[in-house]
Design a protein around this motif. Sequence first.
Motif, short mmCIF file in Angstrom:
data_model
loop_
_atom_site.label_atom_id
_atom_site.label_comp_id
_atom_site.label_asym_id
_atom_site.label_seq_id
_atom_site.Cartn_x
_atom_site.Cartn_y
_atom_site.Cartn_z
N VAL A 25 -63.44 62.51 -44.77
CA VAL A 25 -63.33 63.93 -44.45
C VAL A 25 -61.90 64.15 -43.94
O VAL A 25 -61.57 63.75 -42.81
N MET A 26 -61.10 64.73 -44.78
CA MET A 26 -59.68 64.93 -44.46
C MET A 26 -59.04 63.59 -44.06
O MET A 26 -58.20 63.52 -43.16
N ALA A 67 -64.00 57.89 -42.54
CA ALA A 67 -62.65 58.27 -42.12
C ALA A 67 -62.61 59.79 -41.92
O ALA A 67 -62.81 60.55 -42.87
N VAL A 68 -62.39 60.21 -40.68
CA VAL A 68 -62.28 61.63 -40.35
C VAL A 68 -60.87 61.85 -39.83
O VAL A 68 -60.54 61.45 -38.71
N MET A 69 -60.05 62.45 -40.65
CA MET A 69 -58.64 62.66 -40.32
C MET A 69 -57.99 61.33 -39.92
O MET A 69 -57.18 61.26 -38.99
N GLY A 70 -58.40 60.27 -40.60
CA GLY A 70 -57.86 58.94 -40.35
C GLY A 70 -57.96 58.08 -41.58
O GLY A 70 -58.28 58.57 -42.68
N ASP A 71 -57.71 56.79 -41.43
CA ASP A 71 -57.70 55.86 -42.56
C ASP A 71 -58.57 54.65 -42.27
O ASP A 71 -58.50 54.07 -41.17
N MET A 101 -62.08 66.92 -48.93
CA MET A 101 -60.66 67.06 -48.62
C MET A 101 -60.06 65.71 -48.22
O MET A 101 -59.21 65.63 -47.32
N GLY A 102 -60.55 64.68 -48.86
CA GLY A 102 -60.06 63.33 -48.59
C GLY A 102 -60.16 62.48 -49.84
O GLY A 102 -60.56 62.95 -50.92
N ASP A 103 -59.84 61.19 -49.73
CA ASP A 103 -59.82 60.28 -50.87
C ASP A 103 -60.63 59.02 -50.58
O ASP A 103 -60.55 58.47 -49.47
#
Length: 276
Positions: A135-136, A109-113, A184-186
Amino acid sequence: MNDPGVIRASDAEREAVVERLRVASVEGRLTLGELTERTEAAYTAVTQAELAVITSDLPSDGRSQGPAPAYAPDPAPQGGRARRWFVAVMGDSKRRGKWRIDQGLGAVAVMGDVVLDLREAEVRTGVVDIVAAAVMGDVKIIVPDGVDVDLEGIAIMGDKKVQVLEAPPGMNVPVIRVKAYAVMGDVRVIGDSKAKPVKKAWAAWREQWRELRGELMGEPQRPLPPPGPHQHLDPHWHADPQQHLDPHWHSDPQQRPGPHRPHPSQGPYPPQPPGY
């Protein structure tokens, strides 16, 4: 002849049923959620009759298609099967419902879910192996409560965590192994208690098993579910709670007992002078 309904089950018999369930899962007969539920029931079974009910809709050992390598560790791929990837870049990628897991999984997941719901999946491998990178963004893996979760990896300005009601130690339950990389993500692994519930199909074995447990433990029959929010079993029930407390309650405030209007049990109204 002894009644199997009262003969106590042994640890060896419970383990044999658990192994049979694992074989059925690898053969595609049970989803991960069903496998987890029945495994828990097998370990908590007290009598042989309860164990028999758990596998009543599965083929007998003689009818099984040979021994399946149920939950042995999966060998490393040789020239082999690629990992199945779910990727979201500034968007969403979700996998829910019925699907088959017969290889390792990957989630990015790069700036997504990315959402992977394993509860209704048919797990054909011994251990569900997942590599998750956020990543974010966010990667959420939903599993049935009662499995074992092995989460490892790195979180940099992010988070990785498990929110699953895991099985007690010593139980041979399904294993979910996750390698997480969060920048910077979960990366989260959550159970039924933390996710939207999945509608379970009615299963005859479940009701029969609970009846046996109730008879053995002397538990009373479970009450029927309550009616709708605006119904009640009592024909004299009213929506206003004040009507439950005072049988002389009236919807007209002028007719209610008060400081200048006595309760009907106190006599006629208006008050009469002494000696009347």
